[in-house]
Structures are given as structure tokens and as C-alpha cells.
Design a protein around this motif. Structure first.
Motif, PDB file in Angstrom:
ATOM      1  N   LEU A  32      67.034  62.280 -10.025  1.00 29.17           N
ATOM      2  CA  LEU A  32      65.821  62.312 -10.851  1.00 29.17           C
ATOM      3  C   LEU A  32      65.925  63.401 -11.919  1.00 29.17           C
ATOM      4  O   LEU A  32      65.501  63.205 -13.062  1.00 29.17           O
ATOM      5  CB  LEU A  32      64.585  62.555  -9.980  1.00 29.17           C
ATOM      6  CG  LEU A  32      64.260  61.483  -8.936  1.00 29.17           C
ATOM      7  CD1 LEU A  32      62.963  61.828  -8.218  1.00 29.17           C
ATOM      8  CD2 LEU A  32      64.169  60.109  -9.572  1.00 29.17           C
ATOM      9  N   LEU A  35      67.832  62.333 -14.911  1.00 31.27           N
ATOM     10  CA  LEU A  35      67.121  61.429 -15.821  1.00 31.27           C
ATOM     11  C   LEU A  35      66.515  62.164 -17.012  1.00 31.27           C
ATOM     12  O   LEU A  35      66.315  61.581 -18.080  1.00 31.27           O
ATOM     13  CB  LEU A  35      66.011  60.685 -15.069  1.00 31.27           C
ATOM     14  CG  LEU A  35      66.443  59.627 -14.058  1.00 31.27           C
ATOM     15  CD1 LEU A  35      65.221  59.057 -13.343  1.00 31.27           C
ATOM     16  CD2 LEU A  35      67.234  58.505 -14.729  1.00 31.27           C
ATOM     17  N   GLU A  51      60.681  52.819 -16.031  1.00 32.43           N
ATOM     18  CA  GLU A  51      62.020  52.213 -16.039  1.00 32.43           C
ATOM     19  C   GLU A  51      62.851  52.632 -14.828  1.00 32.43           C
ATOM     20  O   GLU A  51      63.831  51.968 -14.492  1.00 32.43           O
ATOM     21  CB  GLU A  51      62.758  52.609 -17.322  1.00 32.43           C
ATOM     22  CG  GLU A  51      62.269  51.913 -18.563  1.00 32.43           C
ATOM     23  CD  GLU A  51      62.593  50.427 -18.547  1.00 32.43           C
ATOM     24  OE1 GLU A  51      63.710  50.059 -18.144  1.00 32.43           O
ATOM     25  OE2 GLU A  51      61.706  49.633 -18.920  1.00 32.43           O
ATOM     26  N   ASN A  52      62.489  53.742 -14.233  1.00 36.84           N
ATOM     27  CA  ASN A  52      63.290  54.262 -13.118  1.00 36.84           C
ATOM     28  C   ASN A  52      62.472  54.350 -11.825  1.00 36.84           C
ATOM     29  O   ASN A  52      62.665  55.254 -11.018  1.00 36.84           O
ATOM     30  CB  ASN A  52      63.853  55.645 -13.484  1.00 36.84           C
ATOM     31  CG  ASN A  52      64.815  55.582 -14.644  1.00 36.84           C
ATOM     32  OD1 ASN A  52      65.981  55.232 -14.492  1.00 36.84           O
ATOM     33  ND2 ASN A  52      64.334  55.917 -15.830  1.00 36.84           N
ATOM     34  N   GLU A  55      64.493  54.615  -8.512  1.00 37.02           N
ATOM     35  CA  GLU A  55      65.011  55.942  -8.171  1.00 37.02           C
ATOM     36  C   GLU A  55      63.910  56.829  -7.580  1.00 37.02           C
ATOM     37  O   GLU A  55      64.144  57.552  -6.603  1.00 37.02           O
ATOM     38  CB  GLU A  55      65.617  56.625  -9.403  1.00 37.02           C
ATOM     39  CG  GLU A  55      66.958  56.076  -9.839  1.00 37.02           C
ATOM     40  CD  GLU A  55      66.826  54.834 -10.700  1.00 37.02           C
ATOM     41  OE1 GLU A  55      65.679  54.327 -10.858  1.00 37.02           O
ATOM     42  OE2 GLU A  55      67.852  54.353 -11.194  1.00 37.02           O
ATOM     43  N   ALA A 109      68.647  52.895  -4.775  1.00 39.43           N
ATOM     44  CA  ALA A 109      68.080  52.915  -6.122  1.00 39.43           C
ATOM     45  C   ALA A 109      68.830  51.975  -7.062  1.00 39.43           C
ATOM     46  O   ALA A 109      68.230  51.377  -7.958  1.00 39.43           O
ATOM     47  CB  ALA A 109      68.098  54.335  -6.673  1.00 39.43           C
ATOM     48  N   GLU A 110      70.149  51.834  -6.855  1.00 38.86           N
ATOM     49  CA  GLU A 110      70.964  51.031  -7.765  1.00 38.86           C
ATOM     50  C   GLU A 110      71.135  49.590  -7.300  1.00 38.86           C
ATOM     51  O   GLU A 110      71.123  48.661  -8.108  1.00 38.86           O
ATOM     52  CB  GLU A 110      72.351  51.698  -7.925  1.00 38.86           C
ATOM     53  CG  GLU A 110      72.317  53.078  -8.544  1.00 38.86           C
ATOM     54  CD  GLU A 110      71.758  53.070  -9.955  1.00 38.86           C
ATOM     55  OE1 GLU A 110      71.987  52.086 -10.684  1.00 38.86           O
ATOM     56  OE2 GLU A 110      71.069  54.034 -10.330  1.00 38.86           O
TER      57      GLU A 110
END
Length: 200
Positions: A32, A35, A51-52, A55, A109-110
Motif C-alpha cells: 500500500l 502505491l 483502483e486498488n 490490495e 491482491a493480484e
């Protein structure tokens, strides 16, 4: 009557394990933090967060998981005043599962829907909880390692292991459920109480 003093070696072991847990839980936030280097690519901080979301969600979930596992471990050893090699190995093995957890967290997260990601993530929780159950069983069989006030009982741990294992199977067999089967953990305590009633 004075309470027995905790063995100095065990104090150092617990402090070492606590430090590892603290590092692991800190590592969760690093993705984080990274980012923020991309903030210029977004119209606003809100846009970056939107957008994240995966995560952020993975961080919050894993923070809660590690914190919960640490509290369970803390409760398991709070009455321990001495230790043997097997107990030390179990606790270090438990710490390994915690230190490993940031890796599958990043994968969640991915690639949240990947079956290997689910296996690594939930499987780590299963293994961690199973090890703590073995710690409880060890202390129940060797009360001399405690101050005498310990009420070690592996039933709760076993119920949690069963629910986590069931959640893992469900999420692998029915991928659409995603990580929702982890809510089965809410049934662990009632299941443990029901088992105790059946035994009495």
C-alpha cells in the motif's frame, strides 16, 4: 502463594516470536505504501483507493487474521513458565506460518481467484491454527510446563482447524464463493461447545 516465575529462556523465545509477528504484520502494509509513488497516475487519492481496492482489502483481512492468530497464541502460552524442545519447535513453526502470510496476501491482491493462491492463503491459516492446537495439546499433556492455572484444551483449536479446512475445500470446489467460506470460522466456537457437551 507466589506465582512461579517464567523461565528466562522462554521469555526470550516469546519475545523473539512476537518480534517476528510484528515484522510480518508490518510487511503487509508495504504494497500500500508503494502505491503512493503512483499517485500522479490518478485524479485523486479516492481514485487510487478505488483502483486498488483488492490490495486494501487483502491488507485489512490479513491484518485481522494475523492479529487473531497472535491473540490465540498469546492466550495459549500466557500460563507457560517453562518449555521443552518440542514446545519451542512448535512455536517457531507457528511463527514461520505467520512470517509466510504476507506472500499469499500479496497474491490475493493480484490473483484472488487462482486456486493456488487460495491454497496458499487459507492453507497457511489451517497450518497455523493446527500448530496452535498441537501447542494446546502439548500443554494439556504436560501441565508441569505451566503455572498450574492453565486450562489448555485443544478442542477450540480443532474446531477452528475443521472450519478452515472446510472453507478451503469449499472455495476450491466452488470458486464462485471466493473467500466467503472463511465465515465458517464463526461456527467454530459453537461447534466446540457442542462437542464438549457430547463428551460430558
Amino acid at each position: 502463594m507466589a506465582e512461579p516465575e517464567r523461565d528466562r529462556g522462554f521469555e526470550r523465545l516469546v519475545a523473539f516470536i512476537d518480534a517476528m509477528v510484528a515484522i510480518a504484520i508490518t510487511l503487509l502494509v508495504l504494497p500500500l505504501v508503494e502505491l503512493t509513488a503512483e499517485i500522479d497516475d490518478y485524479d485523486s487519492v479516492n481514485a487510487l483507493l478505488r483502483e486498488n481496492q483488492a490490495e486494501v482489502w487483502a491488507f485489512l483481512l490479513s491484518f485481522a487474521v494475523i492479529a487473531r492468530l497472535w491473540f490465540v497464541q498469546h492466550d495459549s502460552v500466557r500460563h507457560v513458565v517453562g518449555y521443552d524442545r518440542r514446545l519451542a519447535r512448535l512455536l517457531l513453526l507457528w511463527a514461520l506460518t505467520i512470517v509466510f502470510l504476507p506472500f499469499p496476501t500479496a497474491l490475493v491482491a493480484e490473483t484472488p481467484d487462482d486456486s493456488t493462491t487460495k491454497l496458499l492463503y487459507i492453507g497457511s491459516m489451517v497450518l497455523s491454527t493446527a500448530i496452535l492446537t498441537l501447542v494446546e495439546a502439548r500443554l494439556a499433556r504436560h501441565p508441569g510446563l505451566t503455572d498450574g492455572d492453565d486450562d489448555a484444551d485443544p478442542v477450540n483449536g480443532a474446531a477452528n482447524v475443521a472450519m478452515l479446512a472446510a472453507a478451503l475445500v469449499i472455495t476450491l470446489v466452488v470458486p464462485a464463493t471466493s473467500y466467503a467460506p472463511l465465515l465458517l470460522l464463526l461456527a467454530a466456537d459453537p461447534a466446540a461447545r457442542a462437542w464438549r457437551r457430547l463428551r460430558t
